[in-house]
Design a protein around this motif. Structure first.
Motif, PDB file in Angstrom:
ATOM      1  N   ILE A  28       0.838  -1.200   0.000  1.00 46.96           N
ATOM      2  CA  ILE A  28       0.000   0.000   0.000  1.00 46.96           C
ATOM      3  C   ILE A  28       0.872   1.249   0.000  1.00 46.96           C
ATOM      4  CG2 ILE A  28      -1.738   1.292   1.299  1.00 46.96           C
ATOM      5  CD1 ILE A  28      -2.709  -1.387   2.410  1.00 46.96           C
ATOM      6  N   HIS A  29       1.981   1.180   0.735  1.00 52.25           N
ATOM      7  CA  HIS A  29       2.889   2.325   0.848  1.00 52.25           C
ATOM      8  C   HIS A  29       3.457   2.711  -0.514  1.00 52.25           C
ATOM      9  CE1 HIS A  29       5.284   4.920   3.485  1.00 52.25           C
ATOM     10  NE2 HIS A  29       6.306   4.687   2.695  1.00 52.25           N
ATOM     11  N   MET A  47      -3.246   7.353   5.113  1.00 56.92           N
ATOM     12  CA  MET A  47      -2.997   7.850   3.768  1.00 56.92           C
ATOM     13  C   MET A  47      -1.607   7.424   3.354  1.00 56.92           C
ATOM     14  SD  MET A  47      -2.606  11.994   4.406  1.00 56.92           S
ATOM     15  CE  MET A  47      -2.668  12.401   2.680  1.00 56.92           C
ATOM     16  N   ASN A  48      -1.467   7.047   2.083  1.00 58.75           N
ATOM     17  CA  ASN A  48      -0.151   6.597   1.635  1.00 58.75           C
ATOM     18  C   ASN A  48       0.636   7.776   1.058  1.00 58.75           C
ATOM     19  OD1 ASN A  48      -1.442   6.900  -0.827  1.00 58.75           O
ATOM     20  ND2 ASN A  48      -0.709   4.965  -1.670  1.00 58.75           N
ATOM     21  N   PRO A  49       1.937   7.589   0.783  1.00 63.62           N
ATOM     22  CA  PRO A  49       2.760   8.708   0.306  1.00 63.62           C
ATOM     23  C   PRO A  49       2.224   9.364  -0.964  1.00 63.62           C
ATOM     24  CG  PRO A  49       4.171   6.919   1.019  1.00 63.62           C
ATOM     25  CD  PRO A  49       2.769   6.399   1.068  1.00 63.62           C
ATOM     26  N   MET A  52      -0.473  11.859  -0.126  1.00 60.90           N
ATOM     27  CA  MET A  52       0.109  13.083   0.407  1.00 60.90           C
ATOM     28  C   MET A  52       0.689  13.936  -0.729  1.00 60.90           C
ATOM     29  SD  MET A  52       1.549  15.327   2.339  1.00 60.90           S
ATOM     30  CE  MET A  52       3.009  16.355   2.216  1.00 60.90           C
TER      31      MET A  52
ATOM     32  N   PRO B  69      10.057   6.823   0.556  1.00 65.09           N
ATOM     33  CA  PRO B  69       9.317   7.156  -0.670  1.00 65.09           C
ATOM     34  C   PRO B  69       8.395   8.356  -0.487  1.00 65.09           C
ATOM     35  CG  PRO B  69       9.190   4.800  -0.220  1.00 65.09           C
ATOM     36  CD  PRO B  69       9.806   5.436   0.981  1.00 65.09           C
ATOM     37  N   CYS B  70       8.018   8.641   0.759  1.00 61.12           N
ATOM     38  CA  CYS B  70       7.153   9.794   0.995  1.00 61.12           C
ATOM     39  C   CYS B  70       7.891  11.102   0.751  1.00 61.12           C
ATOM     40  CB  CYS B  70       6.575   9.770   2.407  1.00 61.12           C
ATOM     41  SG  CYS B  70       7.793   9.823   3.730  1.00 61.12           S
ATOM     42  N   ASN B  73       9.292  13.146  -4.131  1.00 66.81           N
ATOM     43  CA  ASN B  73       8.338  13.954  -4.885  1.00 66.81           C
ATOM     44  C   ASN B  73       8.919  15.345  -5.102  1.00 66.81           C
ATOM     45  OD1 ASN B  73       7.887  15.420  -2.402  1.00 66.81           O
ATOM     46  ND2 ASN B  73       6.540  13.752  -1.762  1.00 66.81           N
ATOM     47  N   LEU B  75       8.190  17.976  -3.758  1.00 68.08           N
ATOM     48  CA  LEU B  75       8.270  18.778  -2.534  1.00 68.08           C
ATOM     49  C   LEU B  75       9.621  18.632  -1.831  1.00 68.08           C
ATOM     50  CD1 LEU B  75       4.737  17.720  -1.380  1.00 68.08           C
ATOM     51  CD2 LEU B  75       5.373  20.084  -1.874  1.00 68.08           C
ATOM     52  N   TYR B  96       5.531  19.727   6.920  1.00 68.90           N
ATOM     53  CA  TYR B  96       5.306  18.570   6.063  1.00 68.90           C
ATOM     54  C   TYR B  96       4.425  17.586   6.795  1.00 68.90           C
ATOM     55  CZ  TYR B  96       6.652  15.402   2.244  1.00 68.90           C
ATOM     56  OH  TYR B  96       6.647  14.599   1.129  1.00 68.90           O
ATOM     57  N   VAL B  97       3.880  16.628   6.038  1.00 68.29           N
ATOM     58  CA  VAL B  97       3.081  15.563   6.638  1.00 68.29           C
ATOM     59  C   VAL B  97       3.705  14.225   6.244  1.00 68.29           C
ATOM     60  CG1 VAL B  97       0.815  14.461   6.772  1.00 68.29           C
ATOM     61  CG2 VAL B  97       0.970  16.939   6.594  1.00 68.29           C
ATOM     62  N   THR B  99       3.921  10.096   6.171  1.00 72.67           N
ATOM     63  CA  THR B  99       2.910   9.040   6.063  1.00 72.67           C
ATOM     64  C   THR B  99       3.523   7.695   6.453  1.00 72.67           C
ATOM     65  OG1 THR B  99       3.419   8.906   3.699  1.00 72.67           O
ATOM     66  CG2 THR B  99       1.477  10.168   4.331  1.00 72.67           C
ATOM     67  N   MET B 102       1.368   4.758   7.007  1.00 66.12           N
ATOM     68  CA  MET B 102       0.134   5.370   6.503  1.00 66.12           C
ATOM     69  C   MET B 102      -0.541   6.285   7.507  1.00 66.12           C
ATOM     70  SD  MET B 102       0.645   3.393   3.962  1.00 66.12           S
ATOM     71  CE  MET B 102       0.464   1.723   4.580  1.00 66.12           C
ATOM     72  N   LYS B 103       0.075   6.581   8.640  1.00 67.17           N
ATOM     73  CA  LYS B 103      -0.514   7.489   9.621  1.00 67.17           C
ATOM     74  C   LYS B 103      -0.033   8.905   9.317  1.00 67.17           C
ATOM     75  CE  LYS B 103      -2.483   4.391  12.349  1.00 67.17           C
ATOM     76  NZ  LYS B 103      -3.937   4.325  12.579  1.00 67.17           N
ATOM     77  N   PRO B 104      -0.902   9.816   8.954  1.00 65.85           N
ATOM     78  CA  PRO B 104      -0.451  11.196   8.702  1.00 65.85           C
ATOM     79  C   PRO B 104       0.162  11.795   9.964  1.00 65.85           C
ATOM     80  CG  PRO B 104      -2.720  10.859   7.961  1.00 65.85           C
ATOM     81  CD  PRO B 104      -2.353   9.656   8.762  1.00 65.85           C
TER      82      PRO B 104
END
Lengths: 158, 136
Positions: A28-29, A47-49, A52, B69-70, B73, B75, B96-97, B99, B102-104
């Motif tokens: 999912i990530h 929420m996944n990356p 966001m 990976p978050c 991007n 940003l 920033y947020v 994840t 998956m927890k913001p």
């Protein structure tokens, strides 16, 4: 150990369960689409990356500092309302206990929100899953190319 | 050694480069240092504690493609790319947020990179302060 149709079901030991959970989380990530789990009030619990990343222009417009200052979860409708309040309206008028609320709803981001690399439009699909504590499942994808094609086609018709 | 005690402390890049791994572990914010190829070379205890990854496991991983990976991007990773393209040193802070799982999770980030002529030798850094976001 239960016996179903002559075939024994293997028991899942904690280590196997933990590995499967970690694998599912990673799956999912790394998904190339935005995945959000929220409740009916719009409070985001997962929420996944990619979610966001796609929503970042909207979150930044809300004011990420403002978002960061609060202890309560991110509010999906507050974020979406930055681009359009129509989605929130659709969520509010949905009276069912389960089902699709919106399917590939295009949300265009105003130019002032765009940055280099950010999407120009998002496609939002939302479903309500019955008997789920946080029953709102939202899928977000980058709809920029579709928007550009629509604009191109509009010029052809003139 | 005068350790930086806040995410917005001055002369951060030079100070980080001069810190031993032991002193890096004393900082009250997360430090992820990576080389020009994006491979992690520094990872402090704050990040180990918050992200639940052992330092030995993340060393050598690609910071954006494997560890975080978050951040992969426009940003975060894109900001480093843009700085490298212009050749200017990078010092950019932003809320920033995260994840993780998956927890913001709200946090504050500070992105640091040396000027391009030094990039073959110097490390880039992503600094993460989860407490600052909660206290702001």
């Amino acid at each position: 150990m239960s016996d179903t149709g002559g075939m024994a079901e293997p028991e899942l030991d904690p280590a196997t369960l933990a590995n499967e959970y970690a694998g599912l989380l990673q799956f999912i990530h790394m998904a190339p689409v935005g995945l959000i789990q929220a409740d009916r009030e719009g409070r985001i619990h997962l929420m996944n990356p990619m979610a966001m990343q796609l929503l970042a222009p909207l979150i930044q417009t809300v004011g990420m500092t403002k978002v960061a200052q609060r202890d309560e979860p991110l509010q999906l409708f507050e974020i979406l309302n930055v681009a359009s309040s129509d989605l929130h309206t659709l969520f509010k008028v949905f009276s069912g206990h389960s089902g699709t609320i919106v399917n590939n709803y295009q949300l265009q981001l105003p130019p002032r929100m765009r940055r280099k690399g950010s999407p120009e439009a998002l496609s939002v699909t939302a479903m309500l899953v019955e008997r789920s504590q946080h029953g709102l499942m939202v899928v977000v994808t980058d709809d920029t190319e579709n928007l550009r094609m629509q604009r191109l086609q509009a010029t052809w018709r003139r | 050694m005068d350790l930086p005690d806040r995410l917005d402390a001055p002369d951060m890049l030079a100070r980080l480069d001069g810190l031993s791994p032991e002193l890096l572990d004393e900082l009250p914010f997360g430090v992820i240092g990576f080389d020009a190829e994006g491979l992690i070379r520094r990872y402090n205890r704050y990040e180990v504690t918050c992200a639940h990854f052992a330092a030995a496991d993340v060393m050598g991983q690609h910071v954006f493609e494997e560890l975080a990976p978050c951040f992969n991007n426009y940003l975060v990773a894109g900001v480093f790319d843009d700085a490298q393209a212009t050749g200017a040193p990078l010092d950019h802070s932003m809320p920033y947020v995260l994840t993780f799982r998956m927890k913001p999770t709200a946090c504050a980030l500070r992105l640091l990179a040396p000027a391009s002529q030094n990039q073959g030798e110097g490390l880039r850094y992503v600094l993460v302060d989860r407490a600052q976001a909660a206290q702001a």
